[in-house]
Write a protein that holds these residues in place. Sequence first.
Motif, short mmCIF file in Angstrom:
data_model
loop_
_atom_site.label_atom_id
_atom_site.label_comp_id
_atom_site.label_asym_id
_atom_site.label_seq_id
_atom_site.Cartn_x
_atom_site.Cartn_y
_atom_site.Cartn_z
N TYR A 436 65.12 39.04 66.21
CA TYR A 436 66.15 38.57 65.28
C TYR A 436 65.79 38.94 63.84
O TYR A 436 66.64 39.38 63.07
CB TYR A 436 66.33 37.05 65.41
CG TYR A 436 67.37 36.52 64.44
CD1 TYR A 436 68.73 36.58 64.74
CD2 TYR A 436 66.99 35.98 63.22
CE1 TYR A 436 69.69 36.13 63.85
CE2 TYR A 436 67.93 35.53 62.31
CZ TYR A 436 69.29 35.59 62.64
OH TYR A 436 70.24 35.15 61.74
N ARG A 437 64.51 38.77 63.49
CA ARG A 437 64.09 39.10 62.13
C ARG A 437 64.26 40.59 61.83
O ARG A 437 64.48 40.97 60.68
CB ARG A 437 62.63 38.70 61.92
CG ARG A 437 62.37 37.21 62.01
CD ARG A 437 60.98 36.90 61.49
NE ARG A 437 60.53 35.57 61.86
CZ ARG A 437 59.45 34.99 61.38
NH1 ARG A 437 58.70 35.64 60.49
NH2 ARG A 437 59.08 33.79 61.76
N GLN A 438 64.14 41.40 62.87
CA GLN A 438 64.32 42.83 62.67
C GLN A 438 65.80 43.22 62.64
O GLN A 438 66.13 44.37 62.31
CB GLN A 438 63.59 43.62 63.77
CG GLN A 438 63.37 45.08 63.44
CD GLN A 438 62.72 45.82 64.58
OE1 GLN A 438 62.98 45.55 65.74
NE2 GLN A 438 61.84 46.76 64.26
N GLY A 439 66.68 42.29 62.99
CA GLY A 439 68.10 42.57 62.96
C GLY A 439 68.72 42.83 64.32
O GLY A 439 69.93 43.10 64.40
N ASP A 440 67.94 42.74 65.37
CA ASP A 440 68.46 42.98 66.73
C ASP A 440 68.88 41.64 67.34
O ASP A 440 68.11 41.01 68.08
CB ASP A 440 67.40 43.66 67.58
CG ASP A 440 67.91 44.07 68.96
OD1 ASP A 440 69.06 43.72 69.30
OD2 ASP A 440 67.16 44.75 69.69
N VAL A 441 70.11 41.20 67.05
CA VAL A 441 70.57 39.89 67.51
C VAL A 441 70.75 39.88 69.02
O VAL A 441 70.41 38.89 69.69
CB VAL A 441 71.89 39.52 66.81
CG1 VAL A 441 72.38 38.14 67.28
CG2 VAL A 441 71.71 39.53 65.30
N ASN A 442 71.27 40.94 69.58
CA ASN A 442 71.43 41.00 71.04
C ASN A 442 70.09 40.95 71.74
O ASN A 442 69.93 40.28 72.77
CB ASN A 442 72.18 42.27 71.44
CG ASN A 442 73.67 42.20 71.16
OD1 ASN A 442 74.23 41.10 71.07
ND2 ASN A 442 74.32 43.34 71.01
N GLY A 443 69.10 41.66 71.19
CA GLY A 443 67.77 41.60 71.78
C GLY A 443 67.18 40.22 71.71
O GLY A 443 66.54 39.74 72.66
N ALA A 444 67.40 39.53 70.59
CA ALA A 444 66.92 38.15 70.45
C ALA A 444 67.57 37.25 71.50
O ALA A 444 66.91 36.43 72.14
CB ALA A 444 67.21 37.64 69.05
N ALA A 445 68.89 37.41 71.69
CA ALA A 445 69.61 36.60 72.67
C ALA A 445 69.12 36.90 74.08
O ALA A 445 68.96 35.98 74.91
CB ALA A 445 71.11 36.85 72.56
N GLN A 446 68.87 38.17 74.37
CA GLN A 446 68.43 38.54 75.71
C GLN A 446 67.08 37.92 76.05
O GLN A 446 66.89 37.35 77.13
CB GLN A 446 68.34 40.06 75.82
CG GLN A 446 67.93 40.56 77.19
CD GLN A 446 68.93 40.17 78.26
OE1 GLN A 446 70.09 40.55 78.20
NE2 GLN A 446 68.49 39.38 79.23
N HIS A 447 66.14 38.01 75.11
CA HIS A 447 64.82 37.45 75.39
C HIS A 447 64.85 35.91 75.34
O HIS A 447 64.06 35.26 76.04
CB HIS A 447 63.79 38.02 74.41
CG HIS A 447 63.45 39.45 74.70
ND1 HIS A 447 62.70 39.83 75.78
CD2 HIS A 447 63.79 40.61 74.07
CE1 HIS A 447 62.56 41.15 75.80
NE2 HIS A 447 63.22 41.65 74.77
N GLY A 448 65.71 35.35 74.52
CA GLY A 448 65.89 33.91 74.57
C GLY A 448 66.39 33.47 75.92
O GLY A 448 65.94 32.45 76.47
N GLN A 449 67.32 34.25 76.47
CA GLN A 449 67.83 33.96 77.81
C GLN A 449 66.72 34.08 78.85
O GLN A 449 66.63 33.26 79.78
CB GLN A 449 68.96 34.95 78.14
CG GLN A 449 69.55 34.81 79.53
CD GLN A 449 70.76 33.90 79.53
OE1 GLN A 449 70.97 33.15 78.58
NE2 GLN A 449 71.52 33.96 80.58
N ASP A 450 65.85 35.08 78.71
CA ASP A 450 64.74 35.26 79.65
C ASP A 450 63.81 34.05 79.65
O ASP A 450 63.23 33.71 80.68
CB ASP A 450 63.93 36.51 79.28
CG ASP A 450 64.72 37.81 79.50
OD1 ASP A 450 65.73 37.77 80.23
OD2 ASP A 450 64.32 38.84 78.92
N ALA A 451 63.66 33.42 78.49
CA ALA A 451 62.73 32.29 78.38
C ALA A 451 63.34 30.97 78.82
O ALA A 451 62.60 30.00 79.07
CB ALA A 451 62.24 32.16 76.94
#
Length: 497
Positions: A436-451
């Motif tokens: 998220y800090r790098q600007g990849d919101v989808n990536g943040a959501a995906q890994h949040g979902q993984d956790a």
Amino acid sequence: MTHANCPRCGGRLARDNGTGRCAPCQAAERDRLGAPPVVPASFWEHDPVRQALAERHLGRVIRAYRCHPYHGRHPLPQAVVAGWLGITQAQLSRVENGPPLVHLDRLTYWAQLLRIPAEHLWFELPGRRRLASRSGIASESSRIGSEVAAAAGAPVTAGTGGGTTDRRRFNTLAALAGIGATGYLGLLSTQSDAPRSIELEHVHFASSLVEELRRVDAAVGADSLCDVAMQVHARMSLWAAKATYSRQVGNALQSALADLSVEAAWLAIDADRRPEARPYLNEAITRARMADDQQAEVGALACLSMLLIRDDRPSESLHCSDAAFRASIGWATPRLTTLLHLRTARAYAALRDGSGFNRELTKAKHAFERGTDEDDLPFLQFVTAQELNGIAGLSYLALNRPDCAIESFRAITTSPSPVFRRNQTYYTVQLADAMYRQGDVNGAAQHGQDALLAVSQMSSGRVNRLLAQVRRNVGQHRQATSVTREFMDAYDQTVRL
């Protein structure tokens, strides 16, 4: 003239035999240098051996074992016995002449290796149960669930329709029930008839409980364990203040209570109750110094260094890790050196000192490559490649380098640890935050979902708070996508359970 007899087999020795052993026994001696011999039952009735066993000091038992007449006129060399035990001669010397061992894993392993009969031991071997009626301590397995639950203030049972919090607590208590095998579970509940004298078996119980708390915490987190550890710490500390014990037991007791204090502090940190942790660490340092136990003191200082970072006091954290280095001079193992360099690296990163961070991280990696050691302290089990990458990732975030943090955290998620599940989940959520800090919101959501699934099965306030922050950040983004909506819906559904 009466000839001397071989102390091993009883046979008569020749007049010119200066070894104290007959020829067949000398041949057997050569065969058994690689492993302890099978000794007769009378071996353990020898006065020095009986005295060492009565003192409940396994190091002295080993020394009496080496010097037993059964082995001939000359004691077994320390180097030979150390080879059996998997340690060095210098380490065996410290075991024989230092304070009594209190860690049950090493006690049981060495007792079984030397074939010490269970009836002579003051602790329980795996697969055997001893009644501790002399100590007034309950050991009935039927009481395990209710006593642990009472200590935690939790219900004894959990229905299938209960909420997520109840399921987490029930799973935690079920895992903690493993301490019932020690036979000392009664110490978890209030006792009006506690023994007036503390013996080494009580110290062993405290040490085994710390190990069990560490094991369960690594799997499910600290929320349900924190109050258990604090209540047990309070009860055992009060008992120690009122009871009597020998000087030998007192030193071991102070060391064990120091370890329990550190564990209570760490559980408070993981439960996101940091203000409660500092007093336990201060107490741990005091008890360690009372017992002249540098290992316990360094463990407390390492934990305090981490706490100070989380409290945004990096300069103090740096001084704390320096103190730990000084206290460990001459005996620090590679794994301990790795941890202390990681603590220092994290402090430098918080101070925005990139060169200091890089220097200490390099030293940590070099120390880690030297591998594990027989003298590694039990709490160092978590110092793995996963933790090395995790601390590096957290430091990169402090230095505002999310790209490097992502690389470190991703190395953890691609090689998951089956043992340290809580840390694995924590760093997965950190990966989401870094993306998220790098600007990849989808990536943040995906890994949040993984956790999410793992988080729902844990009780770590620290992990829960971080994932909640990821959810808020993703939700504040201007444009929602199918990936972010899926994560937010799943998170909200999980929180409501």
